[in-house]
Design a protein around this motif. Sequence first.
Motif, PDB file in Angstrom:
ATOM      1  N   GLU A  24     -35.284  34.332  54.705  1.00 39.05           N
ATOM      2  CA  GLU A  24     -34.803  33.591  53.620  1.00 39.05           C
ATOM      3  C   GLU A  24     -34.018  34.565  52.586  1.00 39.05           C
ATOM      4  OE1 GLU A  24     -37.568  30.971  51.740  1.00 39.05           O
ATOM      5  OE2 GLU A  24     -38.307  30.076  53.781  1.00 39.05           O
ATOM      6  N   SER A  25     -33.025  33.969  52.042  1.00 40.14           N
ATOM      7  CA  SER A  25     -32.319  34.762  50.842  1.00 40.14           C
ATOM      8  C   SER A  25     -32.629  34.331  49.447  1.00 40.14           C
ATOM      9  CB  SER A  25     -30.940  34.927  51.172  1.00 40.14           C
ATOM     10  OG  SER A  25     -30.853  35.192  52.575  1.00 40.14           O
ATOM     11  N   THR A  26     -32.252  34.998  48.592  1.00 43.45           N
ATOM     12  CA  THR A  26     -32.197  34.834  47.360  1.00 43.45           C
ATOM     13  C   THR A  26     -30.913  35.701  46.736  1.00 43.45           C
ATOM     14  OG1 THR A  26     -33.802  34.689  45.443  1.00 43.45           O
ATOM     15  CG2 THR A  26     -33.789  36.851  46.561  1.00 43.45           C
ATOM     16  N   ILE A  27     -30.817  35.068  45.387  1.00 42.13           N
ATOM     17  CA  ILE A  27     -29.474  35.378  44.643  1.00 42.13           C
ATOM     18  C   ILE A  27     -29.980  36.123  43.390  1.00 42.13           C
ATOM     19  CG2 ILE A  27     -27.317  34.918  43.526  1.00 42.13           C
ATOM     20  CD1 ILE A  27     -27.249  34.179  46.352  1.00 42.13           C
ATOM     21  N   PHE A  28     -29.293  37.311  43.266  1.00 45.02           N
ATOM     22  CA  PHE A  28     -29.463  38.183  41.962  1.00 45.02           C
ATOM     23  C   PHE A  28     -28.083  38.416  41.328  1.00 45.02           C
ATOM     24  CE2 PHE A  28     -33.682  38.974  43.714  1.00 45.02           C
ATOM     25  CZ  PHE A  28     -34.381  38.963  42.834  1.00 45.02           C
ATOM     26  N   TYR A  29     -28.124  38.793  39.897  1.00 41.00           N
ATOM     27  CA  TYR A  29     -27.026  39.151  39.339  1.00 41.00           C
ATOM     28  C   TYR A  29     -26.996  40.480  38.561  1.00 41.00           C
ATOM     29  CZ  TYR A  29     -26.788  34.053  39.906  1.00 41.00           C
ATOM     30  OH  TYR A  29     -26.451  32.535  40.682  1.00 41.00           O
ATOM     31  N   TRP A  30     -25.879  41.115  38.236  1.00 44.85           N
ATOM     32  CA  TRP A  30     -25.793  42.117  37.357  1.00 44.85           C
ATOM     33  C   TRP A  30     -24.778  41.944  36.438  1.00 44.85           C
ATOM     34  CZ3 TRP A  30     -28.574  46.671  37.229  1.00 44.85           C
ATOM     35  CH2 TRP A  30     -27.970  47.741  36.839  1.00 44.85           C
ATOM     36  N   ASN A  31     -24.893  42.190  35.282  1.00 47.15           N
ATOM     37  CA  ASN A  31     -23.702  42.103  34.361  1.00 47.15           C
ATOM     38  C   ASN A  31     -22.940  43.481  34.399  1.00 47.15           C
ATOM     39  OD1 ASN A  31     -24.106  39.597  33.463  1.00 47.15           O
ATOM     40  ND2 ASN A  31     -25.315  40.242  31.827  1.00 47.15           N
ATOM     41  N   GLU A  32     -21.606  43.610  34.952  1.00 43.28           N
ATOM     42  CA  GLU A  32     -20.997  44.816  35.143  1.00 43.28           C
ATOM     43  C   GLU A  32     -20.714  45.358  33.645  1.00 43.28           C
ATOM     44  OE1 GLU A  32     -17.552  45.968  38.017  1.00 43.28           O
ATOM     45  OE2 GLU A  32     -16.831  45.137  36.116  1.00 43.28           O
ATOM     46  N   THR A  33     -21.007  46.752  33.558  1.00 45.01           N
ATOM     47  CA  THR A  33     -20.567  47.508  32.164  1.00 45.01           C
ATOM     48  C   THR A  33     -19.573  48.520  32.556  1.00 45.01           C
ATOM     49  OG1 THR A  33     -22.337  49.162  32.933  1.00 45.01           O
ATOM     50  CG2 THR A  33     -23.167  47.457  31.412  1.00 45.01           C
ATOM     51  N   GLY A  34     -18.896  49.038  31.633  1.00 47.91           N
ATOM     52  CA  GLY A  34     -17.918  49.920  31.655  1.00 47.91           C
ATOM     53  C   GLY A  34     -18.080  51.263  32.313  1.00 47.91           C
ATOM     54  N   CYS A  35     -19.419  51.768  32.437  1.00 44.06           N
ATOM     55  CA  CYS A  35     -19.586  52.862  33.196  1.00 44.06           C
ATOM     56  C   CYS A  35     -21.198  53.140  33.322  1.00 44.06           C
ATOM     57  CB  CYS A  35     -18.733  53.962  32.706  1.00 44.06           C
ATOM     58  SG  CYS A  35     -19.071  54.663  31.036  1.00 44.06           S
ATOM     59  N   ALA A  36     -22.000  52.295  33.065  1.00 44.48           N
ATOM     60  CA  ALA A  36     -23.441  52.492  33.061  1.00 44.48           C
ATOM     61  C   ALA A  36     -24.265  51.970  34.164  1.00 44.48           C
ATOM     62  CB  ALA A  36     -23.856  51.955  31.867  1.00 44.48           C
ATOM     63  N   ALA A  37     -23.386  51.667  35.299  1.00 41.10           N
ATOM     64  CA  ALA A  37     -24.204  51.202  36.482  1.00 41.10           C
ATOM     65  C   ALA A  37     -24.940  52.368  37.178  1.00 41.10           C
ATOM     66  CB  ALA A  37     -23.105  50.612  37.221  1.00 41.10           C
ATOM     67  N   PRO A  38     -25.791  52.284  37.939  1.00 45.11           N
ATOM     68  CA  PRO A  38     -26.369  53.408  38.696  1.00 45.11           C
ATOM     69  C   PRO A  38     -25.650  53.513  39.833  1.00 45.11           C
ATOM     70  CG  PRO A  38     -27.683  51.183  39.162  1.00 45.11           C
ATOM     71  CD  PRO A  38     -26.428  51.078  38.251  1.00 45.11           C
ATOM     72  N   TRP A  39     -24.454  52.784  40.402  1.00 46.67           N
ATOM     73  CA  TRP A  39     -23.579  53.145  41.563  1.00 46.67           C
ATOM     74  C   TRP A  39     -22.228  53.711  41.000  1.00 46.67           C
ATOM     75  CZ3 TRP A  39     -25.702  48.376  40.752  1.00 46.67           C
ATOM     76  CH2 TRP A  39     -24.684  47.477  39.944  1.00 46.67           C
ATOM     77  N   LYS A  40     -21.551  54.510  41.716  1.00 45.08           N
ATOM     78  CA  LYS A  40     -20.244  55.142  41.543  1.00 45.08           C
ATOM     79  C   LYS A  40     -19.385  53.780  41.116  1.00 45.08           C
ATOM     80  CE  LYS A  40     -16.326  56.844  43.930  1.00 45.08           C
ATOM     81  NZ  LYS A  40     -15.677  55.591  43.292  1.00 45.08           N
ATOM     82  N   GLN A  41     -18.692  54.207  39.808  1.00 47.91           N
ATOM     83  CA  GLN A  41     -17.827  53.231  39.152  1.00 47.91           C
ATOM     84  C   GLN A  41     -16.553  53.913  39.205  1.00 47.91           C
ATOM     85  OE1 GLN A  41     -20.542  51.349  36.274  1.00 47.91           O
ATOM     86  NE2 GLN A  41     -18.938  49.778  36.509  1.00 47.91           N
TER      87      GLN A  41
END
Length: 110
Positions: A24-41
């Motif tokens: 089964e699956s579930t949905i998650f959300y992330w509010n994008e920021t200018g440059c504070a995400a843990p992945w390369k932006q």
Amino acid sequence: MKYQLIIITLALLAALSSCKKDSESTIFYWNETGCAAPWKQDSDDTEEERKAEIKRYLENQNVKVEKIEFEFDQAKMQNCYACHCTTGRIIVVKVAWSDMHIMKQLNFYQ
């Protein structure tokens, strides 16, 4: 005949209860920021490049990513240029149910 019906009913119940939540699956959300995400932006990234970076990050955290999409909510858009300011873009990630705990640890929300 009555006993066959009971046995069939019990067998069906056993089969249904043995289904794993992993499928089964579930949905998650992330509010994008200018440059504070843990992945390369990078502001010049295309949507596909951004999705690939998010997916790579999550898979490195042992999350099974099924789908990534973007939504926009103007109410979440902040007019500032600090790294922590939100852009209004909401990252929507569909993951395996079994990864719910990891996603919460990574600060995604439902």
